[in-house]
Design a protein around this motif. Sequence first.
Motif, PDB file in Angstrom:
ATOM      1  N   CYS A  20       0.356  -1.215  -0.293  1.00 49.33           N
ATOM      2  CA  CYS A  20      -0.003   0.043   0.219  1.00 49.33           C
ATOM      3  C   CYS A  20       1.309   1.186  -0.107  1.00 49.33           C
ATOM      4  O   CYS A  20       1.827   0.824   0.299  1.00 49.33           O
ATOM      5  CB  CYS A  20      -0.625  -0.215   1.024  1.00 49.33           C
ATOM      6  SG  CYS A  20      -1.767   1.419   1.098  1.00 49.33           S
ATOM      7  N   HIS A  49      -6.245   0.909   6.820  1.00 53.25           N
ATOM      8  CA  HIS A  49      -6.412   2.103   7.018  1.00 53.25           C
ATOM      9  C   HIS A  49      -8.016   2.859   5.594  1.00 53.25           C
ATOM     10  O   HIS A  49      -8.258   3.448   5.761  1.00 53.25           O
ATOM     11  CB  HIS A  49      -5.449   3.087   6.866  1.00 53.25           C
ATOM     12  CG  HIS A  49      -4.461   3.421   8.013  1.00 53.25           C
ATOM     13  ND1 HIS A  49      -3.145   2.958   7.485  1.00 53.25           N
ATOM     14  CD2 HIS A  49      -4.372   3.145   9.155  1.00 53.25           C
ATOM     15  CE1 HIS A  49      -2.421   2.496   8.802  1.00 53.25           C
ATOM     16  NE2 HIS A  49      -3.303   2.467   9.614  1.00 53.25           N
ATOM     17  N   HIS A  56       0.040   3.793   1.403  1.00 54.34           N
ATOM     18  CA  HIS A  56       0.110   5.029   2.596  1.00 54.34           C
ATOM     19  C   HIS A  56       1.303   4.332   3.455  1.00 54.34           C
ATOM     20  O   HIS A  56       1.997   5.085   3.735  1.00 54.34           O
ATOM     21  CB  HIS A  56      -1.768   4.380   3.219  1.00 54.34           C
ATOM     22  CG  HIS A  56      -1.393   4.939   4.414  1.00 54.34           C
ATOM     23  ND1 HIS A  56      -2.318   4.239   5.940  1.00 54.34           N
ATOM     24  CD2 HIS A  56      -1.064   6.118   4.987  1.00 54.34           C
ATOM     25  CE1 HIS A  56      -2.070   4.693   6.505  1.00 54.34           C
ATOM     26  NE2 HIS A  56      -1.586   6.812   6.403  1.00 54.34           N
ATOM     27  N   ARG A  57       1.581   3.410   4.021  1.00 49.42           N
ATOM     28  CA  ARG A  57       1.643   2.569   4.733  1.00 49.42           C
ATOM     29  C   ARG A  57       2.581   1.475   5.004  1.00 49.42           C
ATOM     30  O   ARG A  57       2.931   0.997   6.127  1.00 49.42           O
ATOM     31  CB  ARG A  57       1.145   2.351   6.947  1.00 49.42           C
ATOM     32  CG  ARG A  57       1.599   4.123   7.123  1.00 49.42           C
ATOM     33  CD  ARG A  57       1.377   4.632   8.456  1.00 49.42           C
ATOM     34  NE  ARG A  57       0.775   6.107   9.111  1.00 49.42           N
ATOM     35  CZ  ARG A  57       1.935   7.014   8.699  1.00 49.42           C
ATOM     36  NH1 ARG A  57       3.344   6.062   9.312  1.00 49.42           N
ATOM     37  NH2 ARG A  57       1.544   7.837   9.251  1.00 49.42           N
ATOM     38  N   LEU A  64      -7.541   2.433   1.842  1.00 46.59           N
ATOM     39  CA  LEU A  64      -7.346   3.284   0.466  1.00 46.59           C
ATOM     40  C   LEU A  64      -7.803   2.350  -0.043  1.00 46.59           C
ATOM     41  O   LEU A  64      -7.439   0.741  -0.166  1.00 46.59           O
ATOM     42  CB  LEU A  64      -5.585   3.465   1.066  1.00 46.59           C
ATOM     43  CG  LEU A  64      -5.385   4.668   1.059  1.00 46.59           C
ATOM     44  CD1 LEU A  64      -5.810   4.974   2.886  1.00 46.59           C
ATOM     45  CD2 LEU A  64      -4.517   5.408   0.673  1.00 46.59           C
ATOM     46  N   CYS A 100      -7.148  -1.548   0.886  1.00 45.01           N
ATOM     47  CA  CYS A 100      -6.406  -1.492   1.991  1.00 45.01           C
ATOM     48  C   CYS A 100      -6.950  -2.497   3.528  1.00 45.01           C
ATOM     49  O   CYS A 100      -8.145  -1.566   3.870  1.00 45.01           O
ATOM     50  CB  CYS A 100      -4.898  -0.444   2.428  1.00 45.01           C
ATOM     51  SG  CYS A 100      -4.126  -1.243   2.813  1.00 45.01           S
TER      52      CYS A 100
HETATM   53  S1  FES Z   1      -1.213   1.021   5.176  1.00 45.82           S
HETATM   54 FE1  FES Z   1      -3.173   1.464   3.189  1.00 45.82          FE
HETATM   55  S2  FES Z   1      -4.077   2.633   3.667  1.00 45.82           S
HETATM   56 FE2  FES Z   1      -3.265   3.155   5.221  1.00 45.82          FE
END
Ligand code: FES
Length: 344
Positions: free
Chosen positions: A49, A71, A51-52, A73, A68
Amino acid sequence: MTYARDAWYVAGWSHELEPQTPFAITILDERIVLWRTPTGALHALEDRCVHRLAPLSLGRCEGEALRCGYHGLLFDGSGKCIAIPGQETIPPQARVRRYPAIERHSWIWVWMGDPAGADEDLVPPAVGLDDPDYILGHGHLDYAAQARLICDNLLDFSHLTFVHAQSFGAGSEFADTPARITPLPRGIRYERWIENSLGSSSRVSATPMDSYMAYDFLVPGVLLMKGGTFAPGTAAHCGYGAPDYAGATGGVTFTSQAVTPMTGDTARYFFSWGPHRAHGDAALRDTLMDIAGRAFAEDKTMIEAQQRVIAATPDPAVMPTVHDKAVILYNRLVERLARQPQPA
Ligand code: FES
Ligand SMILES: [Fe+2]
């Protein structure tokens, strides 16, 4: 790892991809998530992902998209983030890499090179489990060894005499005389006649026969082999070239095999094998799969042990023999393809 990126790699059996369920595989050290949508589309994305960096394969399918599991996404099949919970704007860098993926011959294939170069005509012509001509069993094995060693094994059948004397009942001819090897644009062709033989454990005949086997070994590690037995004299009659299978007396089988490099020292080996409908039934298929199960375990024992020795050897060097022609030609081809520039 020296591997050709501009090639279709087998990621799994088609039937193992459950609908609406993310499937994770690592190919060439890259984590990939695959899923099939309700409309039947197949998508492959980087399994990380934006994001993180959680694996998207722990997420869930939502319609055509993949969410995901961390969180939330949401990504479409092109890898573009299309929703961020609680946030209006989606930054342009919110996307993950997309890999071209297709299903053909019962396998899911992923193109590891520049998506613009993904040419479906380069999918090797394997025989699928639903092929009307063959009754096939199938399976896969995970190796604690680099894919290159498995490819080298499949390119040099002189090992049959020593590794598979029991399982395949291979005789000395595999090691005594080199096979005929011909270069192909995307691989090599191996051909061998064995004259006047009672056959091996997978093809026993009551009277001596000529038996023929031939395979193409194609980038990035796909072996497609057909063989059969013929009346004595057939080998000479056809000038030791390819026979007409309409004249086969029995034992016509086909095997498709694919080696997929996962990491630098792990690989997944996919295989199917079975008789032509005119020369066997489901019981023969089961017998062949039993033989293959034992033979492939013999290869795995040897290759994983070889990998451990290589890993413990500083600057490991090899000393080719007469049987390495296909190994050398194929690896040269792979090195040439691997040198092709890739977009950054
Ligand atoms: S790691 Fe995928 S939404 Fe945060
Ligand atoms: Fe083998």
